[in-house]
Scaffold this motif. Structure first.
Motif, mmCIF file in Angstrom:
data_model
loop_
_atom_site.group_PDB
_atom_site.id
_atom_site.type_symbol
_atom_site.label_atom_id
_atom_site.label_comp_id
_atom_site.label_asym_id
_atom_site.label_seq_id
_atom_site.Cartn_x
_atom_site.Cartn_y
_atom_site.Cartn_z
ATOM 1 N N ASP A 1 -9.844 7.079 -1.780
ATOM 2 C CA ASP A 1 -11.037 6.452 -1.205
ATOM 3 C C ASP A 1 -11.178 4.990 -1.626
ATOM 4 O OD1 ASP A 1 -11.683 8.771 0.121
ATOM 5 O OD2 ASP A 1 -13.086 9.476 -1.416
ATOM 6 N N ASP A 2 -10.795 4.665 -2.878
ATOM 7 C CA ASP A 2 -10.917 3.284 -3.354
ATOM 8 C C ASP A 2 -10.008 2.347 -2.564
ATOM 9 O OD1 ASP A 2 -12.764 4.048 -5.269
ATOM 10 O OD2 ASP A 2 -11.276 4.212 -6.877
ATOM 11 N N ILE A 3 -8.766 2.744 -2.342
ATOM 12 C CA ILE A 3 -7.826 1.913 -1.570
ATOM 13 C C ILE A 3 -8.308 1.781 -0.128
ATOM 14 C CG2 ILE A 3 -5.469 1.809 -0.624
ATOM 15 C CD1 ILE A 3 -5.535 1.073 -3.533
ATOM 16 N N MET A 4 -8.739 2.905 0.440
ATOM 17 C CA MET A 4 -9.227 2.882 1.827
ATOM 18 C C MET A 4 -10.408 1.911 1.947
ATOM 19 S SD MET A 4 -7.433 5.221 3.726
ATOM 20 C CE MET A 4 -8.454 5.896 5.007
ATOM 21 N N ALA A 5 -11.303 1.930 0.973
ATOM 22 C CA ALA A 5 -12.467 1.042 1.007
ATOM 23 C C ALA A 5 -12.053 -0.415 0.766
ATOM 24 C CB ALA A 5 -13.492 1.479 -0.031
ATOM 25 N N LYS A 6 -11.160 -0.645 -0.191
ATOM 26 C CA LYS A 6 -10.734 -2.009 -0.524
ATOM 27 C C LYS A 6 -10.152 -2.726 0.695
ATOM 28 C CE LYS A 6 -7.515 -4.610 -3.414
ATOM 29 N NZ LYS A 6 -6.552 -4.585 -4.508
ATOM 30 N N ILE B 1 0.858 -1.180 0.000
ATOM 31 C CA ILE B 1 0.000 0.000 0.000
ATOM 32 C C ILE B 1 0.892 1.228 0.000
ATOM 33 C CG2 ILE B 1 -1.709 1.314 1.313
ATOM 34 C CD1 ILE B 1 -2.669 -1.388 2.448
ATOM 35 N N ASN B 2 0.648 2.127 -0.933
ATOM 36 C CA ASN B 2 1.392 3.376 -0.978
ATOM 37 C C ASN B 2 0.676 4.372 -0.066
ATOM 38 O OD1 ASN B 2 2.584 5.823 -1.522
ATOM 39 N ND2 ASN B 2 2.602 5.550 -3.744
ATOM 40 N N TYR B 3 1.197 4.508 1.151
ATOM 41 C CA TYR B 3 0.558 5.387 2.131
ATOM 42 C C TYR B 3 0.691 6.862 1.767
ATOM 43 C CZ TYR B 3 -0.346 1.537 5.310
ATOM 44 O OH TYR B 3 -0.822 0.380 5.887
ATOM 45 N N ASN B 4 1.563 7.194 0.813
ATOM 46 C CA ASN B 4 1.681 8.581 0.363
ATOM 47 C C ASN B 4 0.622 8.925 -0.672
ATOM 48 O OD1 ASN B 4 3.910 9.365 1.934
ATOM 49 N ND2 ASN B 4 5.317 8.400 0.480
#
Length: 184
Positions: free
Chosen positions: A70-75, A63-66
């Motif tokens: 919203d899509d990554i957060m939801a996934k 996960i690229n925290y930089n």
């Protein structure tokens, strides 16, 4: 307890991790180097090594925290929980619940300085104990040892696939022979 030393070059495009552990009075070390789209691993005890080609741009395990959206957060069922200091660095805290893994991660400049995760009731804690920004990592930590033959996991998987195809053909032949056996 194990000790991990991690090094990054080119904003993480090349990484090296050396993990040391003392088991029953014997110190062992395992190494992982990621460079040129390959992940190389080997250990000091057996002298065995593997390599696998990966497309780092398509590897969704990192996960690229930089660059969270919203899509990554939801996934990954991620929630930003605030901030806390680790080693004097102000970290954003993220919790995640993904595929049975629950974790809490403290992020500084895109790097995890601490992670607590629970999988199948087993809790693991990884925590940075020292961070040096702008330091030059030792050059040899990214070098692959010449005395180790790295077995290519991709090739081994292709061999397994070919063997499975051959077994399937043999099973078809056996089934055809069984169908032609007269039954009284």
């Amino acid at each position: 307890t194990s000790n991990m030393q991690m090094y990054w070059l080119n904003h993480g495009k090349e990484t090296a991790t050396v993990t040391t552990m003392n088991m029953m009075g014997m110190e062992t070390s395992s190494h992982t180097v990621i460079k040129e789209d390959f992940v190389y691993t080997w250990d000091s005890m057996t002298g065995m090594g593997t390599k696998i080609k990966v497309d780092m741009d398509e590897n969704d395990q990192n996960i690229n925290y930089n660059n969270l959206d919203d899509d990554i957060m939801a996934k990954y069922n991620m929630v930003e929980e605030g901030t806390e200091e680790i080693l004097g660095k102000k970290c954003k805290i993220f919790t995640m619940n993904y595929q049975g893994v629950q974790s809490k991660t403290w992020i500084y400049k895109g790097m995890a300085l601490k992670t607590e995760s629970t999988v199948a009731g087993v809790k693991t804690v990884l925590e940075v104990t020292k961070i040096e920004e702008g330091a030059e990592p030792p050059a040899d930590v990214f070098e692959l040892p010449e005395n180790i033959e790295f077995k290519d996991i991709n090739e081994q998987m292709e061999d397994v696939d070919a063997q499975m195809e051959e077994i399937d053909k043999q099973m078809e032949s056996i089934n055809e022979q069984m169908e032609n056996i007269p039954v009284n």
